[in-house]
Design a protein around this motif. Structure first.
Motif, mmCIF file in Angstrom:
data_model
loop_
_atom_site.group_PDB
_atom_site.id
_atom_site.type_symbol
_atom_site.label_atom_id
_atom_site.label_comp_id
_atom_site.label_asym_id
_atom_site.label_seq_id
_atom_site.Cartn_x
_atom_site.Cartn_y
_atom_site.Cartn_z
ATOM 1 N N ALA A 22 0.805 -1.108 0.152
ATOM 2 C CA ALA A 22 -0.104 0.011 -0.057
ATOM 3 C C ALA A 22 0.871 1.206 -0.006
ATOM 4 N N ILE A 23 2.097 1.246 0.571
ATOM 5 C CA ILE A 23 2.931 2.268 0.392
ATOM 6 C C ILE A 23 3.909 2.191 -0.651
ATOM 7 N N ALA A 24 4.400 1.100 -1.305
ATOM 8 C CA ALA A 24 5.453 0.870 -2.271
ATOM 9 C C ALA A 24 4.719 1.159 -3.733
ATOM 10 N N TYR A 25 3.437 0.473 -3.888
ATOM 11 C CA TYR A 25 2.765 0.579 -5.047
ATOM 12 C C TYR A 25 2.245 1.903 -5.741
ATOM 13 N N PRO A 26 1.687 2.865 -4.671
ATOM 14 C CA PRO A 26 1.304 4.123 -5.114
ATOM 15 C C PRO A 26 2.501 5.085 -5.280
ATOM 16 N N LEU A 27 3.608 4.613 -4.563
ATOM 17 C CA LEU A 27 4.726 5.477 -4.650
ATOM 18 C C LEU A 27 5.496 5.151 -6.131
ATOM 19 N N SER A 28 5.246 3.943 -6.617
ATOM 20 C CA SER A 28 6.054 3.446 -7.822
ATOM 21 C C SER A 28 5.171 4.331 -8.924
ATOM 22 N N ILE A 29 3.968 4.598 -9.094
ATOM 23 C CA ILE A 29 3.307 5.132 -10.033
ATOM 24 C C ILE A 29 3.654 6.738 -9.969
ATOM 25 N N ILE A 30 3.980 7.374 -9.184
ATOM 26 C CA ILE A 30 4.198 8.818 -9.337
ATOM 27 C C ILE A 30 5.539 9.200 -10.178
ATOM 28 N N PRO A 31 6.623 8.452 -10.197
ATOM 29 C CA PRO A 31 7.635 8.706 -11.133
ATOM 30 C C PRO A 31 7.421 8.618 -12.565
ATOM 31 N N LEU A 32 6.438 7.738 -13.064
ATOM 32 C CA LEU A 32 6.079 7.568 -14.433
ATOM 33 C C LEU A 32 5.476 8.813 -14.860
ATOM 34 N N GLY A 33 4.907 9.687 -14.208
ATOM 35 C CA GLY A 33 4.278 11.191 -14.607
ATOM 36 C C GLY A 33 5.239 12.078 -14.731
ATOM 37 N N TYR A 34 6.632 11.890 -14.447
ATOM 38 C CA TYR A 34 7.581 12.874 -14.573
ATOM 39 C C TYR A 34 8.704 12.287 -15.706
ATOM 40 N N THR A 35 8.575 11.071 -15.907
ATOM 41 C CA THR A 35 9.607 10.551 -16.783
ATOM 42 C C THR A 35 9.809 11.293 -18.378
ATOM 43 N N THR A 36 10.930 11.491 -18.607
ATOM 44 C CA THR A 36 10.855 11.594 -20.212
ATOM 45 C C THR A 36 11.864 10.586 -21.012
ATOM 46 N N ASP A 37 12.418 9.633 -20.101
ATOM 47 C CA ASP A 37 13.325 8.699 -20.835
ATOM 48 C C ASP A 37 12.628 7.544 -20.928
ATOM 49 N N VAL A 38 12.704 6.729 -21.951
ATOM 50 C CA VAL A 38 12.074 5.375 -22.185
ATOM 51 C C VAL A 38 12.504 4.269 -21.042
ATOM 52 N N TYR A 39 14.043 4.321 -21.039
ATOM 53 C CA TYR A 39 14.563 3.260 -20.239
ATOM 54 C C TYR A 39 14.289 3.680 -18.786
ATOM 55 N N PHE A 40 14.288 4.693 -18.275
ATOM 56 C CA PHE A 40 13.822 5.081 -16.936
ATOM 57 C C PHE A 40 12.258 4.412 -16.825
ATOM 58 N N ALA A 41 11.268 4.920 -17.719
ATOM 59 C CA ALA A 41 10.076 4.321 -17.753
ATOM 60 C C ALA A 41 9.939 2.948 -17.650
ATOM 61 N N LEU A 42 10.602 2.134 -18.559
ATOM 62 C CA LEU A 42 10.658 0.753 -18.522
ATOM 63 C C LEU A 42 11.046 0.234 -17.333
ATOM 64 N N ALA A 43 11.893 0.691 -16.521
ATOM 65 C CA ALA A 43 12.451 0.134 -15.309
ATOM 66 C C ALA A 43 11.412 0.531 -14.139
ATOM 67 N N PHE A 44 10.988 1.724 -14.131
ATOM 68 C CA PHE A 44 9.780 1.740 -13.173
ATOM 69 C C PHE A 44 8.556 0.999 -13.570
ATOM 70 N N GLY A 45 8.237 0.882 -14.793
ATOM 71 C CA GLY A 45 7.193 -0.010 -15.209
ATOM 72 C C GLY A 45 7.433 -1.410 -14.611
ATOM 73 N N VAL A 46 8.658 -2.119 -14.858
ATOM 74 C CA VAL A 46 8.671 -3.274 -14.184
ATOM 75 C C VAL A 46 8.506 -3.420 -12.822
#
Length: 378
Positions: free
Chosen positions: A47-71
């Motif tokens: 409940a703490i980690a899952y919502p926090l993992s969503i937030i960075p995807l709203g700020y990323t502009t790099d595909v590989y960063f998005a892929l890493a946080f997507g996993v």
């Protein structure tokens, strides 16, 4: 992220694939922690980690960063889903009846409501996902923490010996390392792939089927897909009562037949009414299958319910990975007019073997000892 063109499509698909891979991995891995530490501790952590993992995807502009946080996001999503389903099976022992379809009805309703909220945000913030992802991630964090503290501690869960009044005793034995039980979970998972592929065929391709095969407008085709979603929600609202009335295995069998009939109808009759009725029947048919089979899987070996549900969910999420690509291949190879044949073929084994996997011997008991159990639980 500014993705566009063929390369943008490929990168977006890679990110989505990473989320799916993470979901399958997280579903399986979390089962070990659920059985060791209990659902409450795991739910609080996710409940703490899952919502926090969503937030960075709203700020990323790099595909590989998005892929890493997507996993990472996918892993935590799969872990959260498995943890809540495991806890749902444990709560069923207190109710002494099926509650899983009603539980999943809330999941469907939540997806619909959040989809509407997400659409509203998308219309207001067209250049960046930072605000929607931050607001929704923060809201999920608050709700998750509140709900997490209300979960059952491991010592509060009904012991297996007490639960046998209400729960079924597996005819396969109760060994924690039982090969038969693991094979049974694999069977549940692979049968559920049929429903996963069927759902993907409607949600991903239903509108195109209405446009290109039936010849209705885009709006009418969209309504047909919405009818499927609404029927699925309604079916889950009443699914538990039907399970008590006719039994879970019989309900799964009848549900599979209704789902198959719902896909056959628009295949043989290319009319707007046939699509609406068929999609509604398919939604009603799919509604109870996954919740009841997950509930049955979790009850087979209560000491390892987290592991068992994790195995089933892992295969299920694999279906979410494979379905879009395989269905796209089927459409491009044999034509979209043959779209419904593929999920029909996958649902037939579910109708035949699903109820057989769910059949169990009933534990000895009567109304009086069930009442005694309820007093002990109180």
């Amino acid at each position: 992220m500014g993705l566009s063109g063929n390369l943008g499509d490929a990168n977006f698909g890679m990110i989505a694939f990473g989320i799916g891979v993470g979901s399958a991995f997280g579903s399986f891995l979390v089962g070990l922690f659920l059985d060791r530490f209990g659902a409450k501790k795991v739910i609080l952590a996710t409940a703490i980690a899952y919502p926090l993992s969503i937030i960075p995807l709203g700020y990323t502009t790099d595909v590989y960063f998005a892929l890493a946080f997507g996993v990472i996001l996918g892993s935590l999503r799969g872990a959260t889903d498995t943890a809540f389903n495991t806890h749902g099976v444990q709560v069923e022992r207190f109710y002494q009846r099926s509650i899983m379809t009603s539980f999943h009805a809330a999941y469907s309703l939540g997806g619909f409501l959040l989809g509407m909220v997400g659409s509203m945000f998308a219309s207001q913030f067209t250049d960046s996902a930072a605000v929607p992802f931050t607001v929704l991630g923060g809201l999920m964090l608050v709700i998750g923490l509140i709900v997490g503290f209300l979960m059952l501690e491991k010592h509060e869960v009904v012991e297996e010996s007490k639960a046998t009044v209400a729960a079924d005793v597996s005819i396969l034995g109760q060994g924690s390392n039982s090969t038969k039980i693991i094979l049974l979970m694999l069977g549940f998972g692979f049968l559920l792939l049929g429903s996963m592929f069927g759902e993907s065929s409607i949600t991903d391709w239903g509108q195109e089927y209405g446009l290109r095969v039936i010849g209705v407008t885009a709006a009418d085709a969209g309504v047909a897909v919405s009818v499927f979603t609404g029927a699925q929600f309604i079916g889950r609202v009443f699914g538990d009562r039907l399970a008590v009335l006719i039994g879970p295995s019989r309900l799964v069998f009848l549900s599979a037949l209704i789902a198959i009939a719902g896909l056959v109808l628009p295949t043989v009759s290319h009319t707007h009414a046939a699509v609406l009725i068929g999609f509604a029947m398919f939604g009603l048919g799919l509604a109870s299958i996954a919740p009841l089979m997950l509930s049955s899987a979790g009850r087979k070996d209560p000491a390892n319910s987290g592991r068992n549900i994790g195995i089933v969910n892992c295969i299920g999420y694999s279906g979410m990975l494979l379905a879009p690509a395989i269905i796209a291949y089927v459409v491009s190879t044999v034509g979209i007019e043959k779209l419904m044949y593929f999920p029909i073929l996958l649902l037939i084994p579910l109708a035949i073997f699903g109820p057989a996997l769910m059949k169990q011997t009933q534990a000895p008991g009567n109304a009086s000892n069930a009442s005694d159990l309820q007093q002990k639980l109180s």
